[in-house]
Each structure stands twice: as structure tokens, then as C-alpha cells.
Design a protein around this motif. Structure first.
Motif, PDB file in Angstrom:
ATOM      1  N   PRO A 130       0.816  -1.218   0.000  1.00 55.17           N
ATOM      2  CA  PRO A 130       0.000   0.000   0.000  1.00 55.17           C
ATOM      3  C   PRO A 130       0.848   1.266   0.000  1.00 55.17           C
ATOM      4  O   PRO A 130       0.370   2.336  -0.371  1.00 55.17           O
ATOM      5  CB  PRO A 130      -0.832  -0.124   1.283  1.00 55.17           C
ATOM      6  CG  PRO A 130      -0.111  -1.123   2.128  1.00 55.17           C
ATOM      7  CD  PRO A 130       0.544  -2.056   1.182  1.00 55.17           C
ATOM      8  N   SER A 131       2.122   1.156   0.384  1.00 58.19           N
ATOM      9  CA  SER A 131       3.015   2.316   0.378  1.00 58.19           C
ATOM     10  C   SER A 131       3.214   2.853  -1.026  1.00 58.19           C
ATOM     11  O   SER A 131       3.388   4.065  -1.229  1.00 58.19           O
ATOM     12  CB  SER A 131       4.377   1.933   0.975  1.00 58.19           C
ATOM     13  OG  SER A 131       4.249   1.508   2.308  1.00 58.19           O
ATOM     14  N   ILE A 132       3.193   1.957  -2.013  1.00 63.74           N
ATOM     15  CA  ILE A 132       3.428   2.375  -3.394  1.00 63.74           C
ATOM     16  C   ILE A 132       2.323   3.324  -3.853  1.00 63.74           C
ATOM     17  O   ILE A 132       2.592   4.380  -4.443  1.00 63.74           O
ATOM     18  CB  ILE A 132       3.530   1.138  -4.306  1.00 63.74           C
ATOM     19  CG1 ILE A 132       4.740   0.280  -3.890  1.00 63.74           C
ATOM     20  CG2 ILE A 132       3.622   1.539  -5.762  1.00 63.74           C
ATOM     21  CD1 ILE A 132       4.802  -1.074  -4.576  1.00 63.74           C
ATOM     22  N   THR A 142      10.641  11.192  -5.062  1.00 65.64           N
ATOM     23  CA  THR A 142      11.007   9.877  -4.548  1.00 65.64           C
ATOM     24  C   THR A 142      12.007   9.206  -5.481  1.00 65.64           C
ATOM     25  O   THR A 142      11.859   9.272  -6.699  1.00 65.64           O
ATOM     26  CB  THR A 142       9.760   8.973  -4.410  1.00 65.64           C
ATOM     27  OG1 THR A 142       8.831   9.589  -3.510  1.00 65.64           O
ATOM     28  CG2 THR A 142      10.140   7.595  -3.879  1.00 65.64           C
ATOM     29  N   VAL A 143      13.016   8.584  -4.895  1.00 62.91           N
ATOM     30  CA  VAL A 143      13.955   7.753  -5.643  1.00 62.91           C
ATOM     31  C   VAL A 143      13.907   6.354  -5.051  1.00 62.91           C
ATOM     32  O   VAL A 143      14.054   6.182  -3.834  1.00 62.91           O
ATOM     33  CB  VAL A 143      15.389   8.313  -5.588  1.00 62.91           C
ATOM     34  CG1 VAL A 143      16.384   7.323  -6.206  1.00 62.91           C
ATOM     35  CG2 VAL A 143      15.472   9.649  -6.317  1.00 62.91           C
ATOM     36  N   LEU A 152       4.920   2.594  -9.497  1.00 59.15           N
ATOM     37  CA  LEU A 152       5.380   3.864  -8.937  1.00 59.15           C
ATOM     38  C   LEU A 152       6.294   4.521  -9.963  1.00 59.15           C
ATOM     39  O   LEU A 152       7.354   3.978 -10.302  1.00 59.15           O
ATOM     40  CB  LEU A 152       6.126   3.647  -7.627  1.00 59.15           C
ATOM     41  CG  LEU A 152       6.683   4.905  -6.949  1.00 59.15           C
ATOM     42  CD1 LEU A 152       5.547   5.857  -6.582  1.00 59.15           C
ATOM     43  CD2 LEU A 152       7.491   4.534  -5.705  1.00 59.15           C
ATOM     44  N   SER A 153       5.874   5.672 -10.446  1.00 56.96           N
ATOM     45  CA  SER A 153       6.686   6.411 -11.411  1.00 56.96           C
ATOM     46  C   SER A 153       7.730   7.208 -10.648  1.00 56.96           C
ATOM     47  O   SER A 153       7.431   8.248 -10.052  1.00 56.96           O
ATOM     48  CB  SER A 153       5.796   7.345 -12.245  1.00 56.96           C
ATOM     49  OG  SER A 153       6.563   8.068 -13.162  1.00 56.96           O
ATOM     50  N   ARG A 317      14.587   8.845 -14.168  1.00 57.85           N
ATOM     51  CA  ARG A 317      15.711   8.107 -14.734  1.00 57.85           C
ATOM     52  C   ARG A 317      15.900   6.802 -13.974  1.00 57.85           C
ATOM     53  O   ARG A 317      15.653   6.735 -12.774  1.00 57.85           O
ATOM     54  CB  ARG A 317      16.991   8.929 -14.655  1.00 57.85           C
ATOM     55  CG  ARG A 317      17.024  10.142 -15.576  1.00 57.85           C
ATOM     56  CD  ARG A 317      18.323  10.907 -15.407  1.00 57.85           C
ATOM     57  NE  ARG A 317      18.387  11.581 -14.118  1.00 57.85           N
ATOM     58  CZ  ARG A 317      19.491  12.142 -13.629  1.00 57.85           C
ATOM     59  NH1 ARG A 317      20.608  12.080 -14.305  1.00 57.85           N
ATOM     60  NH2 ARG A 317      19.468  12.749 -12.458  1.00 57.85           N
ATOM     61  N   ALA A 318      16.379   5.800 -14.689  1.00 62.85           N
ATOM     62  CA  ALA A 318      16.716   4.510 -14.074  1.00 62.85           C
ATOM     63  C   ALA A 318      18.203   4.260 -14.310  1.00 62.85           C
ATOM     64  O   ALA A 318      18.626   4.028 -15.442  1.00 62.85           O
ATOM     65  CB  ALA A 318      15.887   3.387 -14.669  1.00 62.85           C
ATOM     66  N   GLU A 319      18.975   4.355 -13.258  1.00 65.33           N
ATOM     67  CA  GLU A 319      20.428   4.182 -13.372  1.00 65.33           C
ATOM     68  C   GLU A 319      20.825   2.809 -12.838  1.00 65.33           C
ATOM     69  O   GLU A 319      20.464   2.445 -11.713  1.00 65.33           O
ATOM     70  CB  GLU A 319      21.168   5.276 -12.612  1.00 65.33           C
ATOM     71  CG  GLU A 319      22.677   5.198 -12.772  1.00 65.33           C
ATOM     72  CD  GLU A 319      23.386   6.456 -12.309  1.00 65.33           C
ATOM     73  OE1 GLU A 319      24.562   6.363 -11.918  1.00 65.33           O
ATOM     74  OE2 GLU A 319      22.752   7.540 -12.346  1.00 65.33           O
TER      75      GLU A 319
END
Length: 383
Positions: A130-132, A142-143, A152-153, A317-319
Motif C-alpha cells: 500500500p506504500s506504493i 522519490t527515488v 510507482l513512477s 531516470r533509471a540508473e
């Protein structure tokens, strides 16, 4: 309690001027007046009201960090890296420990949001929580760190789990092993899935089977490593090597091998994933591992989060951060003094021919694992 009025009286000026000095504006203050105000602040021990200042600036300079289990050495080390990077940028970090409980995780998320943290670093305890939804609705910068999560984007920083697992398994193959077992974490986590896929990539690339008798999964802890290794090493035929998907699993596997009378690496070789457990360099033999660059991950996560907070980063971004292999004694490579492990250079992933162990006949195990031990068979499909 000392107030701004007290500072103004002692400095012989107005409270507005005191405010200009302490906030560096919005109006300029003469050098002599500024010096009197600062002297009065020092003499009285005045401390500005941080809450009031935050409300005016709409910034708290406080970041939230939510981890699944603070007792796990990997998450403890990652939290330290995050805190160091945040402190260097002038931010404080508040830690929430979910203890792998989604309800406790949600309570921390809500507390962070109510406290108006500037941003949140989130290591999800589960793939669904549920946090998402709460974070998605909040629009708080958020990261996601260490793991990926659907729904979650957000920007993310992860290690190259699949490549690292493939690297570890290929290293064992280069030592001459063909029955290499996978000892993994919860199948619902992206890290466990990717590490199993990397193991399967290497095995299939060598024309070898990835049948379920060579794969067990549970939690990322020593108890799972211990019981999982007992189950694997008492199978017939038994594996000659184990790729453990976390340091804690690898340490547990070493204990199981010892109790069964197996020598590491002569009878069974072991490589783990993480490379952060201080104890790993002091086990006998020392634990070979795929090392995650936690300091780099923590720093990049903070940099991403501050960019989101400042509005200088408009897209997510996705690193993916590269990993490296630290070859020590448990895989059959030469041992080094424990003092050398703290600054372990990246070793070659191919052992010298003279260091390849002879695969000895398997000893008859003196004990069998309790059949009541519940180990989840890995049911996640391989990509």
C-alpha cells in the motif's frame, strides 16, 4: 528560552534586522550592524526556530530513507552511504526500518509525508505494498533504491544484478564446476529474480541444466543460507559449487558445509552477492563475492533526489550501477591476508590454471536437514 527580541535588544537593532542577518536577506545589512547581531547571537546562544524557517522556505532540508531491514549489513552499509552523501549536501536523513512488514512500511511512509520531508529514498519491502499507492498519490520527490517496483513512477538506482550473477557463475564454471546451485532470496523481489536469471544465463550458456533441484529460495538471511545449503548439499548428486544471492546467505552456507564435514572450496565452492559484510573478509576461507558499489549507489540516489526537489530533473531516470567480482578463498582462488580485503582491487574473473581446484569425491554427510525446514522452491520463470 532566548528569543529574537533578546538578540535585537542586545545588538541595539530591530528584530527585522536580526531576521535579515540570519536569513541572508531579503534586505542588505551594514557590516558593522551584522557583526553586532552575530556577536549577540553567539553571546546569548540563540538558535533560530527551524520549523518556522522551514514553513517560510517550504523546505525542511530533511530526507526520509525507508529500508526493509536495518539489521541486514547490506542495508546498514547502504544507509550509511546515503546519510554521508546527504550530510555533505546539507541535508539530514531520518531512517525508517520496515522489518519486512508492509504495514509498518506504510506507517513510516505516512509519518514521513506528514513531517513534510523534502524527498524520500525508498527501498521497498515487497513488490506489492500500500506504500506504493500512497507515494504515487503524494507527488513527493522519490527515488527507489536497490530494487525496482511496478506501479510507482520514480527515478531509481540499482546494481547490475543480472550481470553480476552471471559473472559469479561464470567464475565458478572457469574453476571447472558444472553442478552449480543457486541459493536465493524471495522470488517476488526484483533483486532475487535478476540474480537467478543471471545464474541461469551462465548455466545455459555453458549447456548446463537449471533444474529445480539446483535452486532453492527463501529470505536474504543466514538462517535461509544455512538450511538451504543443507538441503542442497545432501541431494544426490550434490552440487560442487553454490552461488548465494547475498552475503548473509553465503555465510549461512559456509556454516552448513562445515557441519556436514565438507571443506570449502575443496568439496564445495561458494560465491555470494553484495560484498559489504565485514565478516566476509574474516571467514576461513574468506568469502568470494560480487561487490555492489554502495557508496556510489548512495551518492547517485541523493544527487537524483536533490535534482527532483530542485526541479532541475523533469523526467524519471533509471540508473544501473556496474558491479565487480572479488575473488577470495571460497571459490578456489588464492587467499590473501585479511588486511588486504578492505581495499580489494578488482581481480581478474578468470583464475590462473594452477589455482583451479581438483573436484574431490563427495563425503558422506554426517547429518541430514530437518525435513520440516520450509524452503520455497524457486518458481519465478527465467527470462
Amino acid at each position: 528560552m532566548v528569543t529574537r527580541d533578546d538578540v535585537a535588544r542586545l545588538a541595539g537593532t530591530s528584530t527585522a534586522v536580526v531576521s535579515y542577518v540570519l536569513n541572508d536577506g531579503p534586505r542588505p545589512v551594514a557590516a558593522a550592524t551584522r557583526a553586532r547581531v552575530l556577536a549577540a547571537v553567539a553571546k546569548l546562544g540563540y538558535r533560530p526556530n527551524g520549523v518556522a524557517r522551514s514553513l517560510r522556505a517550504k523546505r525542511t532540508r530533511v530526507l526520509g530513507l525507508l529500508v526493509p531491514d536495518s539489521s541486514n549489513p547490506y542495508f546498514a552499509r547502504l544507509a550509511r552511504a546515503v546519510e554521508d552523501a546527504a550530510f555533505a549536501s546539507g541535508h539530514a536523513v531520518v531512517l525508517g526500518n520496515a522489518v519486512d512488514d508492509v504495514e509498518r512500511e506504510l506507517a513510516y511512509v505516512r509519518t514521513f509525508l506528514e513531517s513534510r520531508v523534502d524527498g524520500l529514498l525508498y527501498i521497498p519491502a515487497a513488490s506489492t505494498s500500500p506504500s506504493i499507492e500512497e507515494l504515487a498519490r503524494s507527488k513527493v520527490p522519490t527515488v527507489v533504491l536497490d530494487r525496482t517496483v511496478a506501479g510507482l513512477s520514480a527515478s531509481s538506482v540499482t546494481a547490475d544484478n543480472r550481470v553480476g550473477a552471471r559473472m559469479a557463475t561464470r567464475h565458478l564454471l572457469q574453476h571447472g564446476h558444472r553442478r552449480i546451485a543457486y541459493l536465493g532470496g524471495p522470488a517476488h523481489l526484483s533483486t532475487a529474480r535478476d540474480r537467478r536469471r543471471g545464474w541461469a544465463d551462465a548455466m545455459r550458456g555453458a549447456g548446463l541444466s537449471v533444474e529445480r533441484p539446483l535452486s532453492v529460495a527463501g529470505a536474504f538471511d543466514r538462517e535461509t543460507g544455512y538450511h538451504g545449503a543443507l538441503a542442497l548439499l545432501t541431494r544426490d548428486p550434490a552440487p560442487t559449487a553454490v552461488f548465494a544471492a547475498a552475503d548473509e546467505l553465503g555465510v549461512g552456507a559456509m556454516r552448513a558445509a562445515f557441519e556436514l564435514g565438507w571443506k570449502v572450496p575443496d568439496d564445495v565452492a561458494i560465491i555470494s552477492f553484495d560484498g559489504v559484510a565485514e565478516a566476509a573478509a574474516y571467514t576461513v576461507p574468506s568469502l568470494s563475492c560480487v561487490r555492489q558499489p554502495v557508496e556510489t549507489m548512495g551518492r547517485r540516489a541523493i544527487e537524483m533526489l536533490l535534482d527532483l526537489i530542485a526541479g532541475t530533473q523533469s523526467t524519471h531516470r533509471a540508473e544501473v550501477v556496474p558491479v565487480d567480482l572479488v575473488a577470495r578463498g571460497t571459490c578456489g582462488c588464492p587467499e590473501k591476508p585479511a588486511s588486504a580485503h578492505r581495499q580489494d582491487p578488482t581481480p581478474s574473473t578468470r583464475p590462473e590454471p594452477s589455482t583451479r581446484p581438483e573436484l574431490s569425491a563427495r563425503p558422506e554427510p554426517s547429518t541430514r536437514p530437518d525435513p520440516a525446514v520450509r524452503l520455497n522452491q524457486q518458481e519465478a520463470s527465467d527470462a
